[in-house]
Design a protein around this motif. Structure first.
Motif, PDB file in Angstrom:
ATOM      1  N   GLN A  16      37.795 145.498  10.758  1.00  0.00           N
ATOM      2  CA  GLN A  16      37.204 144.591  10.155  1.00  0.00           C
ATOM      3  C   GLN A  16      37.741 143.137  10.494  1.00  0.00           C
ATOM      4  OE1 GLN A  16      34.723 144.686   7.825  1.00  0.00           O
ATOM      5  NE2 GLN A  16      34.865 142.488   8.523  1.00  0.00           N
ATOM      6  N   GLU A  17      39.027 143.007  11.098  1.00  0.00           N
ATOM      7  CA  GLU A  17      39.461 142.020  11.647  1.00  0.00           C
ATOM      8  C   GLU A  17      39.109 141.519  12.991  1.00  0.00           C
ATOM      9  OE1 GLU A  17      44.075 140.171  11.975  1.00  0.00           O
ATOM     10  OE2 GLU A  17      43.840 141.939  13.277  1.00  0.00           O
ATOM     11  N   ASN A  18      38.721 142.551  13.682  1.00  0.00           N
ATOM     12  CA  ASN A  18      38.176 142.412  15.211  1.00  0.00           C
ATOM     13  C   ASN A  18      36.644 142.137  14.884  1.00  0.00           C
ATOM     14  OD1 ASN A  18      36.578 144.168  17.425  1.00  0.00           O
ATOM     15  ND2 ASN A  18      38.576 143.515  18.066  1.00  0.00           N
ATOM     16  N   THR A  23      32.272 138.454  15.599  1.00  0.00           N
ATOM     17  CA  THR A  23      30.988 137.975  15.135  1.00  0.00           C
ATOM     18  C   THR A  23      30.776 136.815  14.289  1.00  0.00           C
ATOM     19  OG1 THR A  23      31.366 139.081  12.886  1.00  0.00           O
ATOM     20  CG2 THR A  23      30.450 140.473  14.880  1.00  0.00           C
ATOM     21  N   HIS A  24      31.873 136.376  13.464  1.00  0.00           N
ATOM     22  CA  HIS A  24      32.048 135.367  12.700  1.00  0.00           C
ATOM     23  C   HIS A  24      32.462 133.969  13.660  1.00  0.00           C
ATOM     24  CE1 HIS A  24      31.735 132.494   9.532  1.00  0.00           C
ATOM     25  NE2 HIS A  24      33.083 132.232   9.476  1.00  0.00           N
ATOM     26  N   LEU A  25      33.620 133.896  14.454  1.00  0.00           N
ATOM     27  CA  LEU A  25      34.199 132.878  14.958  1.00  0.00           C
ATOM     28  C   LEU A  25      33.264 133.011  16.224  1.00  0.00           C
ATOM     29  CD1 LEU A  25      36.056 130.687  15.798  1.00  0.00           C
ATOM     30  CD2 LEU A  25      37.609 132.651  16.730  1.00  0.00           C
ATOM     31  N   LEU A  26      33.069 133.807  17.061  1.00  0.00           N
ATOM     32  CA  LEU A  26      32.468 133.689  18.327  1.00  0.00           C
ATOM     33  C   LEU A  26      30.982 133.733  18.275  1.00  0.00           C
ATOM     34  CD1 LEU A  26      34.803 135.822  20.851  1.00  0.00           C
ATOM     35  CD2 LEU A  26      34.917 133.229  20.386  1.00  0.00           C
ATOM     36  N   GLY A  27      30.527 134.244  17.407  1.00  0.00           N
ATOM     37  CA  GLY A  27      29.153 134.197  17.077  1.00  0.00           C
ATOM     38  C   GLY A  27      28.286 135.174  17.878  1.00  0.00           C
ATOM     39  N   LEU A  28      29.056 136.600  18.055  1.00  0.00           N
ATOM     40  CA  LEU A  28      28.217 137.666  18.657  1.00  0.00           C
ATOM     41  C   LEU A  28      27.384 138.436  17.436  1.00  0.00           C
ATOM     42  CD1 LEU A  28      30.543 138.711  21.362  1.00  0.00           C
ATOM     43  CD2 LEU A  28      28.780 137.183  21.824  1.00  0.00           C
ATOM     44  N   ARG A  29      26.458 139.040  17.729  1.00  0.00           N
ATOM     45  CA  ARG A  29      26.012 139.825  17.063  1.00  0.00           C
ATOM     46  C   ARG A  29      26.822 141.280  17.128  1.00  0.00           C
ATOM     47  NH1 ARG A  29      19.578 142.325  16.966  1.00  0.00           N
ATOM     48  NH2 ARG A  29      19.786 143.033  14.618  1.00  0.00           N
ATOM     49  N   LEU A  43      36.011 155.015  15.941  1.00  0.00           N
ATOM     50  CA  LEU A  43      34.576 154.232  15.812  1.00  0.00           C
ATOM     51  C   LEU A  43      34.834 153.490  17.103  1.00  0.00           C
ATOM     52  CD1 LEU A  43      34.908 153.114  12.136  1.00  0.00           C
ATOM     53  CD2 LEU A  43      33.103 154.339  13.070  1.00  0.00           C
ATOM     54  N   HIS A  44      33.263 152.936  17.367  1.00  0.00           N
ATOM     55  CA  HIS A  44      33.151 152.356  18.497  1.00  0.00           C
ATOM     56  C   HIS A  44      32.309 151.154  18.324  1.00  0.00           C
ATOM     57  CE1 HIS A  44      32.095 152.244  23.352  1.00  0.00           C
ATOM     58  NE2 HIS A  44      32.796 151.350  22.695  1.00  0.00           N
ATOM     59  N   TYR A  45      32.840 149.916  18.226  1.00  0.00           N
ATOM     60  CA  TYR A  45      31.972 148.720  17.912  1.00  0.00           C
ATOM     61  C   TYR A  45      31.363 148.085  19.013  1.00  0.00           C
ATOM     62  CZ  TYR A  45      33.970 148.913  13.161  1.00  0.00           C
ATOM     63  OH  TYR A  45      34.588 149.129  12.063  1.00  0.00           O
ATOM     64  N   TYR A  46      30.469 147.548  19.115  1.00  0.00           N
ATOM     65  CA  TYR A  46      29.544 146.869  20.094  1.00  0.00           C
ATOM     66  C   TYR A  46      29.236 145.523  19.616  1.00  0.00           C
ATOM     67  CZ  TYR A  46      28.829 151.215  22.980  1.00  0.00           C
ATOM     68  OH  TYR A  46      29.052 152.214  23.553  1.00  0.00           O
ATOM     69  N   TYR A  47      29.640 144.431  20.400  1.00  0.00           N
ATOM     70  CA  TYR A  47      29.148 143.089  20.069  1.00  0.00           C
ATOM     71  C   TYR A  47      28.347 142.410  21.290  1.00  0.00           C
ATOM     72  CZ  TYR A  47      33.161 143.675  17.125  1.00  0.00           C
ATOM     73  OH  TYR A  47      34.186 144.322  16.015  1.00  0.00           O
ATOM     74  N   GLY A  48      27.435 141.679  21.066  1.00  0.00           N
ATOM     75  CA  GLY A  48      26.379 141.125  22.169  1.00  0.00           C
ATOM     76  C   GLY A  48      25.392 139.997  21.711  1.00  0.00           C
ATOM     77  N   ASP A  49      24.586 139.608  22.579  1.00  0.00           N
ATOM     78  CA  ASP A  49      23.661 138.746  21.967  1.00  0.00           C
ATOM     79  C   ASP A  49      22.685 139.430  20.888  1.00  0.00           C
ATOM     80  OD1 ASP A  49      21.570 140.426  23.557  1.00  0.00           O
ATOM     81  OD2 ASP A  49      21.774 138.863  25.363  1.00  0.00           O
TER      82      ASP A  49
END
Length: 296
Positions: A16-18, A23-29, A43-49
């Motif tokens: 959750q911290e990650n 997502t919140h600070l850096l604004g990635l989806r 679990l495997h989390y993916y962030y991006g545009d």
């Protein structure tokens, strides 16, 4: 033309911290919440545009009891991300408003995430993301992160690692930099430690490079075989097909296709909103969900 760096994958202890940071600070989806296909407990989390475009993606394996990392004889480090022209002042103010300590060097802001991963935000001359790729959040579209720019490879023998990229991929070597495009690069840094590295919080598991399609990947696979490189495996991840090779320094390099992409198992409009599994794992959903590490 597609981005040379497809994605980078790291380890985190607190999911959750990650997620909040990226997502919140850096604004990635948050484009995908799935499972580590090599260890179904993670679990495997993916962030991006917004579209999860290759070149914009940062991923993390979530391991709740993960210990500290020890970076010694070989390791990967740093996430370099590009800002559009004119976005530097906005990001300085944003980091300050979140009380994130940073250093500014010319057009680059340097700071750390909660797992002590070093990030570089560098203002470029590139235009903002097209509207279709902009994430719907509080960060103005013309200030949002464009995508990945760089990372570092730390190895005992710099020349052997540079030769790997030159021989297998015919990439341009300039000093200790591997030039991937006009703006994107790898930095090869020598180590002098005889102690073994140990993965832990914030370790980078691998960097993935973009390959146009499966046919191109298969050709690369055959070339790597003929040249005698240390090939771990070639495998379909559902979202893309991947070839894993250990460069001579011992770091894991992945070569990943651009498609099918993250809408394989979820519609674009709701990416990341549920626990997703690619079709070949769907029949194991109950077992995977019953044994996965609890999120923290």
């Amino acid at each position: 033309m597609f981005a040379p760096i497809h994605h980078v994958s790291l380890l985190t202890r607190h999911g959750q911290e990650n997620a909040d940071f990226y997502t919140h600070l850096l604004g990635l989806r948050f484009v995908k919440k799935t499972v580590n296909q090599d260890n179904h407990k993670m679990l495997h989390y993916y962030y991006g545009d917004y579209e999860g475009t290759p070149g914009s993606v940062v991923t993390f394996f979530v391991v709740p009891k993960l210990g500290n990392r020890y970076e010694n004889d070989h390791y990967l480090s740093t996430i370099g991300l590009k800002l559009p022209k004119g976005a530097m002042e906005f990001w300085q103010a944003r980091l300050a408003s979140f009380q994130i300590a940073f250093e500014k060097k010319e057009k680059t802001l340097i700071f750390s995430d909660p797992d002590n991963v070093t990030l570089y935000l560098t203002e470029t001359t590139e235009p903002p993301l097209p509207r279709s790729k902009q994430v719907k959040n509080e960060i103005p579209g013309n200030k949002q992160l464009i995508g990945l720019q760089s990372t570092q490879l730390h190895v005992a023998d710099v020349d052997k690692t540079k030769n790997f990229f030159k021989k297998l991929l015919d990439w341009t070597v300039e000093g200790n930099h591997i030039k991937l495009s006009e703006s994107d690069f790898l930095e090869i840094i020598g180590t002098d430690s005889k102690s073994a590295s140990h993965m832990g919080r914030g370790s980078m598991d691998h960097i993935a490079f973009s390959v146009k399609d499966e046919q191109t990947l298969d050709v690369l696979h055959q070339k790597a075989l003929s040249q005698g490189w240390f090939i771990e495996k070639i495998v379909s991840r559902g979202y893309f097909k991947s070839l894993y090779i250990r460069e001579p320094g011992g770091n894991r390099m992945e070569f990943a296709t651009l498609s099918p992409g993250f809408t394989l198992d979820e519609p674009l409009e709701s990416l990341g909103e549920s626990f997703a599994l690619p079709p070949f794992l769907e029949s194991q959903r109950k077992e995977i969900e019953a044994n996965i590490y609890a999120e923290r």
